[in-house]
Design a protein around this motif. Structure first.
Motif, mmCIF file in Angstrom:
data_model
loop_
_atom_site.group_PDB
_atom_site.id
_atom_site.type_symbol
_atom_site.label_atom_id
_atom_site.label_comp_id
_atom_site.label_asym_id
_atom_site.label_seq_id
_atom_site.Cartn_x
_atom_site.Cartn_y
_atom_site.Cartn_z
ATOM 1 N N ARG A 91 0.827 -1.198 0.000
ATOM 2 C CA ARG A 91 0.000 0.000 0.000
ATOM 3 C C ARG A 91 0.871 1.263 0.000
ATOM 4 N NH1 ARG A 91 -5.358 0.738 1.222
ATOM 5 N NH2 ARG A 91 -5.523 -1.422 1.953
ATOM 6 N N ALA A 92 1.933 1.243 0.787
ATOM 7 C CA ALA A 92 2.816 2.407 0.844
ATOM 8 C C ALA A 92 3.509 2.644 -0.499
ATOM 9 C CB ALA A 92 3.850 2.215 1.955
ATOM 10 N N ARG A 93 3.946 1.568 -1.155
ATOM 11 C CA ARG A 93 4.575 1.726 -2.467
ATOM 12 C C ARG A 93 3.563 2.198 -3.504
ATOM 13 N NH1 ARG A 93 6.506 -3.641 -2.047
ATOM 14 N NH2 ARG A 93 5.900 -4.026 -4.224
ATOM 15 N N ALA A 94 2.324 1.721 -3.393
ATOM 16 C CA ALA A 94 1.285 2.172 -4.321
ATOM 17 C C ALA A 94 1.060 3.670 -4.188
ATOM 18 C CB ALA A 94 -0.013 1.418 -4.064
ATOM 19 N N LEU A 95 1.175 4.212 -2.993
ATOM 20 C CA LEU A 95 1.032 5.652 -2.808
ATOM 21 C C LEU A 95 2.161 6.399 -3.512
ATOM 22 C CD1 LEU A 95 -0.273 8.151 -1.621
ATOM 23 C CD2 LEU A 95 0.977 7.728 0.518
ATOM 24 N N ILE A 96 3.362 5.862 -3.444
ATOM 25 C CA ILE A 96 4.480 6.499 -4.157
ATOM 26 C C ILE A 96 4.179 6.575 -5.650
ATOM 27 C CG2 ILE A 96 6.914 6.243 -4.804
ATOM 28 C CD1 ILE A 96 7.372 4.954 -2.039
ATOM 29 N N TRP A 97 3.697 5.477 -6.217
ATOM 30 C CA TRP A 97 3.389 5.467 -7.657
ATOM 31 C C TRP A 97 2.228 6.394 -7.973
ATOM 32 C CZ3 TRP A 97 6.790 3.850 -10.924
ATOM 33 C CH2 TRP A 97 7.698 2.853 -10.564
ATOM 34 N N TYR A 98 1.247 6.487 -7.075
ATOM 35 C CA TYR A 98 0.136 7.411 -7.291
ATOM 36 C C TYR A 98 0.640 8.856 -7.310
ATOM 37 C CZ TYR A 98 -4.215 9.935 -6.461
ATOM 38 O OH TYR A 98 -5.266 10.814 -6.551
ATOM 39 N N GLN A 99 1.526 9.169 -6.392
ATOM 40 C CA GLN A 99 2.081 10.519 -6.353
ATOM 41 C C GLN A 99 2.948 10.816 -7.567
ATOM 42 O OE1 GLN A 99 3.840 9.923 -2.400
ATOM 43 N NE2 GLN A 99 2.631 11.649 -1.653
ATOM 44 N N LEU A 100 3.568 9.788 -8.142
ATOM 45 C CA LEU A 100 4.483 9.985 -9.264
ATOM 46 C C LEU A 100 3.756 10.275 -10.579
ATOM 47 C CD1 LEU A 100 7.487 9.909 -10.109
ATOM 48 C CD2 LEU A 100 7.183 7.476 -10.621
ATOM 49 N N GLY A 101 2.501 9.841 -10.704
ATOM 50 C CA GLY A 101 1.801 9.956 -11.975
ATOM 51 C C GLY A 101 1.906 11.312 -12.660
ATOM 52 N N PRO A 102 1.601 12.428 -11.989
ATOM 53 C CA PRO A 102 1.639 13.732 -12.662
ATOM 54 C C PRO A 102 3.037 14.188 -13.079
ATOM 55 C CG PRO A 102 0.306 13.821 -10.662
ATOM 56 C CD PRO A 102 1.046 12.523 -10.636
ATOM 57 N N TRP A 103 4.069 13.608 -12.490
ATOM 58 C CA TRP A 103 5.426 13.975 -12.912
ATOM 59 C C TRP A 103 5.628 13.627 -14.383
ATOM 60 C CZ3 TRP A 103 9.620 15.390 -9.324
ATOM 61 C CH2 TRP A 103 9.180 15.533 -8.005
ATOM 62 N N ASP A 104 5.100 12.485 -14.813
ATOM 63 C CA ASP A 104 5.204 12.107 -16.219
ATOM 64 C C ASP A 104 4.438 13.086 -17.113
ATOM 65 O OD1 ASP A 104 6.802 9.744 -16.116
ATOM 66 O OD2 ASP A 104 5.102 8.668 -15.286
ATOM 67 N N GLU A 105 3.330 13.619 -16.607
ATOM 68 C CA GLU A 105 2.550 14.576 -17.399
ATOM 69 C C GLU A 105 3.338 15.860 -17.644
ATOM 70 O OE1 GLU A 105 -1.950 16.503 -17.457
ATOM 71 O OE2 GLU A 105 -1.263 15.349 -15.720
ATOM 72 N N VAL A 106 4.117 16.298 -16.662
ATOM 73 C CA VAL A 106 4.958 17.475 -16.844
ATOM 74 C C VAL A 106 5.964 17.233 -17.969
ATOM 75 C CG1 VAL A 106 6.653 19.022 -15.799
ATOM 76 C CG2 VAL A 106 4.718 18.179 -14.438
ATOM 77 N N LEU A 107 6.640 16.085 -17.925
ATOM 78 C CA LEU A 107 7.632 15.771 -18.959
ATOM 79 C C LEU A 107 6.979 15.644 -20.322
ATOM 80 C CD1 LEU A 107 9.426 15.400 -16.494
ATOM 81 C CD2 LEU A 107 10.236 13.252 -17.471
ATOM 82 N N TYR A 108 5.798 15.024 -20.380
ATOM 83 C CA TYR A 108 5.097 14.881 -21.657
ATOM 84 C C TYR A 108 4.728 16.250 -22.220
ATOM 85 C CZ TYR A 108 1.395 13.651 -24.979
ATOM 86 O OH TYR A 108 0.613 13.536 -26.091
ATOM 87 N N GLY A 109 4.221 17.148 -21.379
ATOM 88 C CA GLY A 109 3.905 18.495 -21.839
ATOM 89 C C GLY A 109 5.130 19.211 -22.385
ATOM 90 N N ASN A 110 6.267 19.031 -21.734
ATOM 91 C CA ASN A 110 7.511 19.627 -22.230
ATOM 92 C C ASN A 110 7.928 19.005 -23.556
ATOM 93 O OD1 ASN A 110 7.600 21.230 -19.954
ATOM 94 N ND2 ASN A 110 9.073 19.942 -18.864
ATOM 95 N N ASP A 111 7.761 17.693 -23.682
ATOM 96 C CA ASP A 111 8.173 16.997 -24.905
ATOM 97 C C ASP A 111 7.373 17.453 -26.116
ATOM 98 O OD1 ASP A 111 10.104 15.556 -23.585
ATOM 99 O OD2 ASP A 111 8.891 13.750 -23.361
ATOM 100 N N ILE A 112 6.068 17.706 -25.931
ATOM 101 C CA ILE A 112 5.229 18.098 -27.071
ATOM 102 C C ILE A 112 5.105 19.609 -27.197
ATOM 103 C CG2 ILE A 112 3.924 15.944 -26.949
ATOM 104 C CD1 ILE A 112 1.602 17.511 -25.693
ATOM 105 N N GLY A 113 5.797 20.334 -26.323
ATOM 106 C CA GLY A 113 5.780 21.786 -26.403
ATOM 107 C C GLY A 113 4.449 22.409 -26.033
ATOM 108 N N ASP A 114 3.755 21.830 -25.064
ATOM 109 C CA ASP A 114 2.442 22.329 -24.647
ATOM 110 C C ASP A 114 2.521 22.772 -23.188
ATOM 111 O OD1 ASP A 114 -0.208 22.747 -23.892
ATOM 112 O OD2 ASP A 114 -0.951 21.229 -25.294
ATOM 113 N N PRO A 115 2.707 24.082 -22.933
ATOM 114 C CA PRO A 115 2.828 24.564 -21.550
ATOM 115 C C PRO A 115 1.596 24.278 -20.704
ATOM 116 C CG PRO A 115 3.528 26.252 -23.124
ATOM 117 C CD PRO A 115 2.881 25.162 -23.921
#
Length: 249
Positions: free
Chosen positions: A200-224
């Motif tokens: 359960r504790a590790r699942a929380l880490i992964w839940y918290q990590l999800g939006p970090w990928d969205e930041v990188l994806y927005g940077n990759d496609i040039g969409d602020p």
């Protein structure tokens, strides 16, 4: 042919009301779709819910096709569905890793240095330190959320989008299911799966990590706007655990 929708990686269209055609949306996704056409025919019979089993119908341009998985995106969740998803994940996570690797399934390296450089939030460094040493010994879906778990009439009818299938931490598939769903669903899943405190504790880490990928994806496609939405999600989820019971400084 009817437009169904698109995600970060592929675009989907419904053909003759029965088949789904998927095409890569960006460079580097072609091999991912080809891998699904190899892995899913082997994996599908092991799972207790319908999943896509794509075949290649065109190489240039690349198009893979699978039978439409029944159901719709979940708008409400109940205990029956929680037990179903728990059973599904037990079967998926029991899949022999060596056999998956023989079919091209690999491990994922987290872009920690990019996270560090591109996601500047209070508590970020403390959170990133939690990523060290997470296990990678289980076949996982890798992107399990309400848009990829289908249902109808109060029961689950299928799981879709196996593009992020990889050898990783079983807890990644429990992130949304345990930390962003109603208690009756989450509790039933946890009981069926046998969720431990560590899991359960590790699942929380992964839940918290999800939006970090969205930041990188927005940077990759040039969409602020996409990057900004991801950053807001990072800040919101870091309030859980890193800054419990209070606002970010």
């Amino acid at each position: 042919m009817t437009y169904l929708g698109e995600g970060w990686d592929s675009r989907a269209e419904l053909v003759d009301g029965r088949w789904v055609d998927r095409r890569p949306r960006r460079a580097g996704i072609g091999p991912q779709l080809l891998r699904e056409s190899v892995v899913m025919p082997w994996l599908a019979p092991r799972l207790p819910l319908p999943v896509p089993v794509p075949v290649v119908v065109s190489n240039e341009p690349l198009v893979v096709r699978h039978e439409l998985v029944p159901g719709e995106e979940l708008t409400s969740l109940n205990a029956t569905q929680g037990r179903q998803l728990g059973e599904f994940l037990l079967a998926l996570h029991a899949t022999p890793v060596a056999e998956a690797e023989q079919r091209g399934v690999g491990r994922v390296t987290l872009p920690v240095e990019r996270f560090r450089a591109e996601v500047d939030v209070p508590g970020g460094e403390e959170f990133l330190a939690k990523l060290a040493g997470l296990p990678a010994d289980t076949l996982v879906h890798g992107d399990l959320g309400p848009e990829h778990v289908l249902g109808r009439d109060g029961v689950l009818t299928g799981v879709i989008d196996f593009g992020d299938l990889h050898i990783g931490d079983a807890a990644v598939d429990l992130a949304w299911a345990l930390h962003a769903t109603p208690p009756e669903f989450a509790d039933a899943l946890a009981e069926t799966y046998g969720v431990t405190a560590d899991l359960r504790a590790r699942a929380l880490i992964w839940y918290q990590l999800g939006p970090w990928d969205e930041v990188l994806y927005g940077n990759d496609i040039g969409d602020p706007a996409v990057a900004a939405e991801g950053l807001a999600g990072v800040r919101d989820r870091l309030r859980i655990g890193v800054f419990p019971g209070g606002e970010l400084p």
